[in-house]
Design a protein around this motif. Structure first.
Motif, short mmCIF file in Angstrom:
data_model
loop_
_atom_site.label_atom_id
_atom_site.label_comp_id
_atom_site.label_asym_id
_atom_site.label_seq_id
_atom_site.Cartn_x
_atom_site.Cartn_y
_atom_site.Cartn_z
N ALA A 199 0.85 -1.20 0.00
CA ALA A 199 0.00 0.00 0.00
C ALA A 199 0.89 1.24 0.00
N GLY A 200 1.72 1.38 -1.04
CA GLY A 200 2.61 2.53 -1.14
C GLY A 200 4.04 2.19 -0.71
N ALA A 201 4.95 3.11 -1.07
CA ALA A 201 6.37 2.91 -0.75
C ALA A 201 6.59 2.93 0.77
N GLN A 202 5.84 3.79 1.45
CA GLN A 202 6.01 3.90 2.90
C GLN A 202 5.67 2.58 3.59
N HIS A 203 4.61 1.93 3.12
CA HIS A 203 4.22 0.62 3.66
C HIS A 203 5.33 -0.39 3.40
N SER A 254 16.65 13.77 4.43
CA SER A 254 15.98 12.62 3.83
C SER A 254 14.46 12.79 3.94
N TYR A 255 13.76 11.82 3.40
CA TYR A 255 12.29 11.86 3.39
C TYR A 255 11.76 11.71 4.83
N PRO A 256 11.04 12.72 5.35
CA PRO A 256 10.69 12.74 6.78
C PRO A 256 9.89 11.53 7.26
N LEU A 290 18.51 4.59 1.09
CA LEU A 290 18.96 5.65 0.19
C LEU A 290 17.88 6.01 -0.82
N ILE A 291 17.88 7.27 -1.24
CA ILE A 291 16.97 7.72 -2.31
C ILE A 291 17.88 8.20 -3.44
N PRO A 292 18.39 7.28 -4.25
CA PRO A 292 19.42 7.66 -5.22
C PRO A 292 18.88 8.43 -6.42
N HIS A 343 16.65 12.54 -5.34
CA HIS A 343 16.58 12.49 -3.89
C HIS A 343 15.61 13.54 -3.31
N ASN A 344 14.76 13.08 -2.41
CA ASN A 344 13.85 13.97 -1.70
C ASN A 344 14.51 14.37 -0.38
N PRO A 345 14.83 15.65 -0.15
CA PRO A 345 14.35 16.84 -0.83
C PRO A 345 15.34 17.51 -1.81
N ALA A 355 16.79 0.70 -1.52
CA ALA A 355 16.86 1.78 -2.52
C ALA A 355 15.43 2.26 -2.77
N ASP A 356 15.15 3.47 -2.33
CA ASP A 356 13.81 4.04 -2.53
C ASP A 356 13.77 4.71 -3.90
N GLU A 357 13.09 4.05 -4.84
CA GLU A 357 13.04 4.56 -6.21
C GLU A 357 11.67 5.15 -6.56
N THR A 358 11.05 5.72 -5.54
CA THR A 358 9.73 6.33 -5.70
C THR A 358 9.72 7.42 -6.79
N LEU A 359 10.87 8.11 -6.94
CA LEU A 359 10.90 9.26 -7.86
C LEU A 359 11.59 8.96 -9.20
N GLY A 411 9.26 1.01 -4.74
CA GLY A 411 8.70 1.89 -5.77
C GLY A 411 7.25 2.21 -5.47
N SER A 412 6.66 3.08 -6.29
CA SER A 412 5.31 3.55 -5.98
C SER A 412 4.63 4.18 -7.19
N MET A 413 3.31 4.18 -7.15
CA MET A 413 2.51 4.91 -8.15
C MET A 413 2.32 6.36 -7.73
N SER A 414 2.70 6.69 -6.50
CA SER A 414 2.27 7.97 -5.91
C SER A 414 2.78 9.20 -6.65
N LYS A 415 4.01 9.14 -7.16
CA LYS A 415 4.59 10.35 -7.74
C LYS A 415 4.43 10.41 -9.26
N THR A 416 4.29 9.23 -9.88
CA THR A 416 4.07 9.24 -11.32
C THR A 416 2.59 9.33 -11.65
N LEU A 444 -4.08 6.29 -4.89
CA LEU A 444 -4.23 4.86 -5.20
C LEU A 444 -3.76 3.99 -4.05
N ARG A 445 -2.77 4.50 -3.32
CA ARG A 445 -2.08 3.74 -2.28
C ARG A 445 -1.59 2.39 -2.83
N VAL A 446 -0.86 2.46 -3.92
CA VAL A 446 -0.23 1.25 -4.46
C VAL A 446 1.26 1.52 -4.66
C1 PLP Z 1 11.28 9.28 -1.30
C2 PLP Z 1 9.87 8.92 -0.96
N1 PLP Z 1 9.59 7.69 -0.52
C3 PLP Z 1 8.34 7.32 -0.20
C4 PLP Z 1 7.29 8.20 -0.30
C5 PLP Z 1 5.91 7.75 0.10
O1 PLP Z 1 5.32 7.19 -1.01
P1 PLP Z 1 3.94 6.42 -0.95
O2 PLP Z 1 2.85 7.42 -1.16
O3 PLP Z 1 4.04 5.44 -2.08
O4 PLP Z 1 3.84 5.72 0.37
C6 PLP Z 1 7.53 9.51 -0.74
C7 PLP Z 1 6.45 10.49 -0.81
O5 PLP Z 1 6.68 11.68 -0.81
C8 PLP Z 1 8.86 9.87 -1.09
O6 PLP Z 1 9.16 11.11 -1.52
#
Ligand code: PLP
Length: 476
Positions: free
Chosen positions: A172-176, A198-200, A243-245, A248-250, A276-280, A306-311, A316-318
């Motif tokens: 249910a998302g990258a955070q999950h 890093s991502y809070p 890592l967010i290679p 990178h957020n932010p 490796a957080d490849e959300t972006l 990975g995640s659908m959230s940013k693309t 969706l929470r996927v």
């Molecule tokens: C680097 C990074 N990881 C994870 C997330 C969270 O993503 P999700 O909505 O898929 O849980 C975010 C959202 O801002 C992000 O920037």
């Protein structure tokens, strides 16, 4: 942890350029700490070594260390050396605005795109027959829908990382995904190497899991120092690294391919699991989309998130993770204990939208490029003394206000109807990045113009920002 004398000297100004040199150096060193470019709790080089590396006298370095101790940016332990620290009173952590109620304020606190209404309703119409086909099944899919796992595996393979569906867990998302990994692979007291900033929400998940954060700087303008990443991995005995290679957020930095290979080799040699957080990843605006991190070296201890959230859309929470198949089985068992499995509706929608990414994404990236240009243009015109490096991808600017006023400014901006996140909440340790604002460019051009106008008003009402403003003189 320690910082080498050559490494530190490379970050400091030429001592011959200002007088008195020790004060000049102390100021620069304090700024490095406040900007996260020099980690907290690291041992500074022996005085003699730093003096040699700087080409200055031992007396200057003694005076420098004395002044740092006096001002709280260092402390000494008898016979053990001098360590970086923060002065008291700077340890106020940023309060995340992500939990703020929905209101009419312009929301620059969330860096997430919206989904065009038509795209969503069309997708809902298309998935209806497939959804009906699921109605006579129990509907529990702890690993994720088989067809979505296959589609995600194919995407990894097409991007240069051979992957089977058994290596994919839909979440249910990258955070999950991150929370599942932390729960399975770590316990309270374990160390985790993280970037600073890093991502809070990732940092918060780690804190709540009782992990000890060991930070590596991601410096504005230069990104990661591969030597520091390598030596931190080697010396920290960390169980995990996060890592967010990609964009990178932010900060928006993209880790160079050689550094990825070096990081992977170091993590592999230390037996550290690398997340490796490849959300972006797919938000490459000025460069080709990077290959998966795990494709750059020994990937047996890499978990890709990975995640659908940013693309597409965070609603969706996927999301997903890719890991060795046996670990995916263990993580699925972990997940059953928390939510049994994801929603079939959400996953069918994700599958449908993913298959149409080629139609959605190019327009989305074009819009982000235009919005990024509008944001930088407006900032350049209304707040000309603020500084940033335009990132090659991702969703936001990491803006240097030139003075540690971000928290106050964010409060005043809210009174003007703009919610924006100060740098403190992206920090591993309280007190850092007080002069930074993260400014996403996910909103429309018009809204961004209005937001900057209001922020400029808020800035004009408070203490000055920018290099010409009276910076807080922490060293008298
Ligand atoms: C680097 C990074 N990881 C994870 C997330 C969270 O993503 P999700 O909505 O898929 O849980 C975010 C959202 O801002 C992000 O920037």
């Amino acid at each position: 942890m320690l910082v080498g004398s050559r490494q530190l000297a490379a970050l400091l100004p030429d001592p011959a350029k200002a007088r008195p040199a020790y004060r000049h150096l102390a100021h620069a060193l304090g700024e490095l700490i406040l900007d996260g470019r020099l980690a907290l709790h690291v041992r500074l080089p022996a005085e003699r070594e730093l003096a040699a590396a700087l080409g200055t006298s031992r007396t200057t370095v003694t005076a420098l260390y004395d002044l740092l101790r006096e001002s709280g940016f260092a402390h000494s332990r008898q016979g053990a050396g001098t360590w970086t620290s923060l002065p008291q009173g700077r340890a106020a952590h940023g309060v995340s605005r992500l939990l703020a109620p929905q209101d009419t304020a312009i929301d620059l606190a969330r860096a997430a795109p919206t989904l065009p209404e038509e795209t969503l309703t069309d997708a809902l119409a298309r998935i209806a027959p497939r959804l009906a086909g699921h109605a006579d099944t129990p509907g529990y899919h702890p690993y994720g829908l088989a067809e979505l796992r296959s589609a995600l595996a194919e995407r990894f393979t097409a991007r240069g990382l051979a992957t089977t569906p058994e290596q994919i867990l839909v979440t249910a998302g990258a955070q999950h995904a991150l929370s599942l990994v932390l729960a399975l692979l770590s316990g309270p007291g374990d160390r985790i190497v993280v970037e600073n900033p890093s991502y809070p929400n990732a940092l918060e998940a780690m804190r709540r899991a009782g992990l000890r954060l060991v930070s590596v700087p991601v410096a504005d303008g230069t990104g990661w120092d591969p030597e520091v990443v390598e030596s931190t991995l080697r010396h920290s005995s960390a169980r995990l690294a996060y890592l967010i290679p990609d964009f990178h957020n932010p900060t928006g930095h993209l880790m160079p391919a050689d550094d990825r290979a070096r990081t992977l080799r170091a993590a592999h040699a230390c037996g550290t699991w690398l997340i490796a957080d490849e959300t972006l990843t797919d938000l490459a605006l000025d460069v080709p989309a990077p290959a998966p991190f795990a494709a750059h070296g020994p990937g047996t201890q890499v978990i890709t998130v990975g995640s659908m959230s940013k693309t597409h859309w965070a609603g969706l929470r996927v999301g997903w993770l890719r890991a060795p198949a046996p670990l995916v089985t263990e993580l699925a068992a972990q997940r059953v204990a928390s939510d049994m499995g994801g929603s079939v509706v959400d996953q069918l929608l994700a599958l449908d939208l993913l298959a149409r990414s080629d139609q959605l994404l190019p327009g989305r990236l074009d819009r982000l490029r235009t919005q990024r240009a509008v944001l930088t243009e407006e900032l350049g015109s209304l707040l000309p003394h603020w500084r940033w490096h335009t990132p090659p991808g991702g969703l936001s600017l990491w803006v240097d206000l030139g003075a540690p006023v971000a928290a106050d400014l964010a409060e005043r901006a809210l009174a003007h109807g703009v919610r924006v996140e100060g740098g403190a909440c992206f920090a591993t340790d309280p007190g850092l990045f007080a002069h930074r604002l993260r400014m996403p460019y996910t909103l429309s051009e018009e809204t961004l113009r209005e937001a900057v106008r209001r922020i400029a008003q808020a800035a004009a009402e408070g203490p000055g920002t920018g290099p010409s403003a009276a910076r807080q003189h922490w060293i008298a």
